[in-house]
Write an enzyme that holds these catalytic residues in place. Structure first.
Site, PDB file in Angstrom:
ATOM      1  N   ASN A  55      24.867 -35.267 -16.092  1.00 25.64           N
ATOM      2  CA  ASN A  55      25.217 -33.929 -15.597  1.00 25.64           C
ATOM      3  C   ASN A  55      25.628 -32.959 -16.697  1.00 25.64           C
ATOM      4  OD1 ASN A  55      24.737 -35.025 -13.135  1.00 25.64           O
ATOM      5  ND2 ASN A  55      26.754 -34.634 -12.268  1.00 25.64           N
ATOM      6  N   GLU A  72      21.970 -37.888  -6.945  1.00 26.13           N
ATOM      7  CA  GLU A  72      23.049 -38.782  -7.376  1.00 26.13           C
ATOM      8  C   GLU A  72      23.955 -39.148  -6.197  1.00 26.13           C
ATOM      9  OE1 GLU A  72      23.361 -37.053 -11.956  1.00 26.13           O
ATOM     10  OE2 GLU A  72      24.675 -36.285 -10.375  1.00 26.13           O
ATOM     11  N   ASP A 119      19.742  10.892  -9.397  1.00 27.06           N
ATOM     12  CA  ASP A 119      19.999  12.305  -9.584  1.00 27.06           C
ATOM     13  C   ASP A 119      18.741  12.925 -10.191  1.00 27.06           C
ATOM     14  OD1 ASP A 119      21.557  14.671  -9.701  1.00 27.06           O
ATOM     15  OD2 ASP A 119      21.938  14.326 -11.826  1.00 27.06           O
ATOM     16  N   ALA A 144      29.308 -37.091  -9.073  1.00 27.89           N
ATOM     17  CA  ALA A 144      27.868 -36.895  -8.861  1.00 27.89           C
ATOM     18  C   ALA A 144      27.576 -35.606  -8.103  1.00 27.89           C
ATOM     19  CB  ALA A 144      27.294 -38.088  -8.096  1.00 27.89           C
TER      20      ALA A 144
END
Length: 885
Positions: free
Chosen positions: A719, A694, A323, A277
């Site tokens: 997930n 979670e 530059d 988790a």
């Protein structure tokens, strides 16, 4: 030794050489002492080593750990999915960085392959790598200088040193002894490896070869290790903190659960669920995806990213060091102002022969006599030409002479002058005369003399002047007035030339003294490498975005100051390289945030300026096109090379290449960089909120003595699958309207920042409340553990969807945004919902994830509870102003 500051005979004796150079035997012994005349080629990592290096990142290591834990828990399929994500991230990073370290090879390619040298008193052609200090080399127009050397004798020698010193014009060389303090760009009695002879010829004695040359010193500076970009550092810190948090909480849960008498295996499963988790498996992939898609978008806008993290770094830039030559300016010498008895301005920059002539704001006929007279003299006393190649106009020959040719073509008189003239005699420019004179036979006119050169040199040969009402004697007052005008033009960064002429009889002698006497002064012309039209707007946008522009150039103080004034860079103060040499580090630190223009600087100076800015907490982008810019590009946080005019060295040392050489493209790239970083912040917040939720859900349930509300397989599905689709949409969120009106964020800001962490924890708290509420309500309603876990799983999945949509903006209400403004996110949300429904309603998925179909009443509870996330997000956007940074 300072070879430019001692007499030639002492140079020769110091090198144990002579006018006839070295013998072959002497050269052979010296090459064993000094080594070959070539630049060192550093060892490069193999492709395999680059690929394996992608697995050293902390977040990737945490992902591998998560896969291992999943495999131990019996979730082999999910373990392989996580490993697949790890490999995909590594492959994307590998292909982006495979060609990252080739600057040294490009430098070696710049060295001339052969050289003409005196050996044993005879001229020979040898490989340039065989040159040694003391060799006498011969150089002529078109040659690439093979080593650093002191000029012994020269004829009208001019060398293009723009790639080494930043000097925009060919440098006229001589043999005069200089002071020790002379800057690199001012060492006119020296020639340097890698530069190109554009005019004339010379003999020179080699003073340095290989790594001892100025180019060699630059190669050593390029080899310095580049620091890791800010985003990589922040993500590594985040991964370390997250891994430590996961380990500590998992250990606490395991000990608490086991101490209550639970079977060891059950306690281990609980700890494994917590570990899974706490790892945001999708984060490295989403970060890489956001960067990769960003590079594609930038490539379409002519900004080519060579290293992925450079995208984020560019978005956080606080200073752009640029530059001048070819970056802020066009790199094309242009005639801008003509002084006869009046002031005439020439419009139409660059080599394209299209433009107009004006006086006091009104257009004039380019055929008017005074204008034609001056341009005619400039065209006849000229060896340059203009041609069209591959659809573009270019100058063949000296750029200053080319500017006159372009102006004559703009006036529509070039072809007529050339068709009606035949050159009879030429007296070329040299450093003593400082003028060039030609004699031409003009059809229907006879012989005419044309002279151009330094104002004082030309005035010294004139006795008459053209006024509005005709010819008159040239008085002392006239001379003072003309020289004052010339000084005024020079103060405006113009390179000033004077023009004069006269007629000759056919029987008049062509001796130089006679030809160059009793001339009629025609006027002055001022030329410069003009600023790009779009640059002023780009700098203005940068200022509004809180980005400071600093000009760092090898050009002269007056030129740099005038360009700075025209482009609104700095306050008019200029620091030269010689000033930097005398300035201590504390003094430079005090001045670095006040001065925005640096002139006559070397490669070492540029690096010192960049490093001083970084020490003051700036994120520094450095742009450039020459070899002399490459070390500073390496030293900066992000190096930006010009694609058209940039040397291969500069491109290889850079993080990004601007394909159209347009400074304005950098501003567009900054916008894209800010958008990408904002999207990474949104994705990080979104994913961490779910991971924290979670963790907390399982931790609180174990502390309160409830069975684990989510199984490891269910967490992994959220997930790795359900979370992933909306995260892709967030990575592609379009730029919001106000993105370039915000100041750059604090470069030291952590990931996530303090305010963003509070927001993330607030969202996580809302998700935990909703998930545990649904879980416990189901148990209290008499449902079994499998049904209650399904409620928690579906609730967590839909809270994730609500969270994703709320994260579209971290400082605007979602109700004020176009709901269809990110169609990719909407598709991602639909994909996430389908993946959750599949686990709940497809039978074989039910058996894998131990889920049950939900009733309509339960669905109403899930959808209603999800509003907690939306309310929490809207409230925190109002009370946390730090989210706007």
């Amino acid at each position: 030794m300072k070879w430019h500051s001692i007499p030639i005979d002492e140079v020769l004796s110091g090198l144990k050489s002579g006018q006839k150079g070295l013998s072959y035997d002497d050269a052979a012994s010296r090459i064993s002492e000094y080594g070959p005349n070539q630049l060192e080629s550093p060892s490069k990592p193999s492709a395999l080593k680059i690929f394996l290096g992608k697995f050293k990142d902390y977040m990737v290591i945490v992902l591998i750990f998560a896969a291992l834990i999943s495999y131990i828990a019996g979730e082999s399929t999910n373990a392989f999915v996580i490993l697949g994500i790890v490999i995909l991230v590594a492959i994307i990073g590998f292909f982006q960085e495979y060609k990252a370290e080739r600057a040294m090879e490009a430098l070696r390619d710049m060295v001339a392959p052969e050289a003409d040298v005196m050996r044993d008193g005879k001229m020979s052609t040898i490989p340039a790598s065989d040159l040694v200090p003391g060799d006498m080399v011969f150089l002529e127009a078109g040659d690439k200088v093979p080593a650093d050397a002191r000029i012994v004798e020269e004829t009208a020698l001019e060398v293009i040193e723009a790639s080494l010193t930043g000097e925009s014009l060919p440098v006229k060389k001589d043999i005069e002894q200089l002071t020790e303090e002379a800057a690199l760009a001012d060492r006119k009695n020296m020639v340097f490896m890698g530069t190109i002879v554009s005019y004339g010829n010379c003999r020179a004695v080699v003073t340095a070869t290989g790594l001892a040359t100025e180019l060699g010193r630059i190669s050593g500076m390029i080899k310095q290790r580049q620091t890791d970009p800010p985003l990589k550092i922040k993500l590594e810190h985040l991964a370390k903190r997250q891994a430590l948090l996961v380990f500590v909480i998992a250990a606490i849960v395991f000990v608490l659960d086991a101490s209550r008498g639970s079977p060891i295996m059950n306690s281990l499963i609980a700890a494994i669920a917590l570990a899974v988790a706490g790892v945001p498996e999708a984060l490295p992939f989403i970060v890489t995806l956001a960067l990769a898609f960003g590079t594609q978008a930038m490539a379409k806008k002519n900004a080519i990213i060579r290293r992925l993290p450079a995208v984020e770094t560019l978005g956080s830039t606080t200073v752009i060091c640029t530059d001048k030559t070819g970056t802020l300016t066009t790199g094309e010498m242009t005639l801008r102002e003509i002084q006869t008895f009046r002031t005439i301005y020439v419009d139409g920059p660059g080599y394209t022969p299209v433009g107009s002539f004006s006086e006091q704001g009104r257009l004039i006929d380019p055929q008017e006599k005074d204008l034609v007279r001056l341009l005619k003299i400039g065209t006849l006393s000229n060896n340059a030409d203009i041609e069209k190649a591959n659809g573009n106009w270019r100058i063949v020959g000296d750029p200053t002479e080319g500017a006159i040719i372009v102006a004559a073509k703009k006036a529509g008189i070039l072809e007529e002058i050339r068709a009606s003239s035949t050159r009879i005699a030429e007296y070329p420019f040299d450093s003593d005369r400082r003028r060039m004179t030609t004699v031409d036979e003009m059809q229907g006119v006879g012989r005419i003399v044309s002279m151009k050169g330094a104002p004082e040199a030309v005035l010294g040969r004139c006795t008459r002047i053209v006024r509005a009402d005709g010819l008159s004697p040239l008085t002392k007052e006239d001379r003072m007035t003309i020289l004052a005008r010339a000084d005024g033009m020079a103060g405006g960064a113009l390179r000033v030339l004077a023009f004069a002429g006269k007629s000759l009889e056919s029987h008049d002698p062509l001796e130089m003294d006679f030809v160059e006497s009793d001339l009629i002064f025609a006027g002055l012309a001022g030329m410069m490498d003009p600023p790009r039209k779009e640059v002023l707007d780009a700098i203005s946008v940068s200022k509004k975005a809180g980005i400071r522009t600093v000009m760092i150039t090898g050009d002269h103080r007056l030129t740099a100051k005038a360009i700075g004034k025209e482009l609104d860079i700095g306050n008019g103060e200029v620091i030269e390289g010689s000033d930097l040499e005398r300035m201590s580090e504390p003094d430079l630190q005090k001045r670095i945030n006040e001065v925005s223009i640096f002139a006559r600087v070397t490669a070492e100076h540029k690096v010192r300026i960049v490093e001083a800015l970084k020490k003051r907490g700036n994120i520094v982008a450095m742009t450039g096109d020459g070899v002399n810019d490459a070390p500073a590009l390496k030293a900066s946080d992000i190096g930006i090379a010009m694609g058209k005019t940039g040397t291969e060295v500069t491109k290889e040392a850079s993080d990004m290449v601007i394909a159209d050489d347009n400074f304005a493209t950098i501003v567009g790239a900054v916008l894209e960089g800010r958008r990408i970083y904002d999207n990474i912040r949104k994705g990080t917040t979104y994913l961490l909120a779910v991971s924290f939720a979670e963790l907390a859900t399982i931790f609180v349930a174990v502390i309160l003595g409830f069975p684990i509300p989510l199984l490891a397989a269910q967490i992994l599905w959220i997930n790795v699958v359900a979370e992933e689709f909306p995260a892709i949409g967030l990575a592609l969120e379009p730029a919001h309207a106000q993105i370039m009106t915000k100041k750059p964020r604090d470069p030291k800001e952590s990931m996530p920042s303090k305010s963003l962490l509070i927001y993330t924890l607030g969202i996580a708290a809302a998700i935990v409340t909703g998930t545990l509420g649904l879980y416990m309500a189901s148990l209290q309603m008499g449902q079994d553990l499998s049904y209650a876990r399904t409620m928690a799983f579906v609730g967590l999945g839909f809270f994730t969807v609500y969270n994703a949509y709320s994260c579209r903006s971290l400082d605007e209400s979602i109700f004020s945004m176009n709901p269809l403004g990110n169609k990719t996110l909407l598709i991602g949300i639909a994909g996430s919902i389908i993946s959750i429904l599949a686990v709940v309603y497809i039978p074989f998925m039910q058996s894998i994830f131990l889920t049950r179909p939900l009733t309509f009443e339960s669905w109403g509870m899930v959808l209603g509870a999800g509003l907690l996330v939306v309310v929490a997000a809207e409230v925190m956007k109002k009370v946390l102003p730090g989210l706007r940074s």
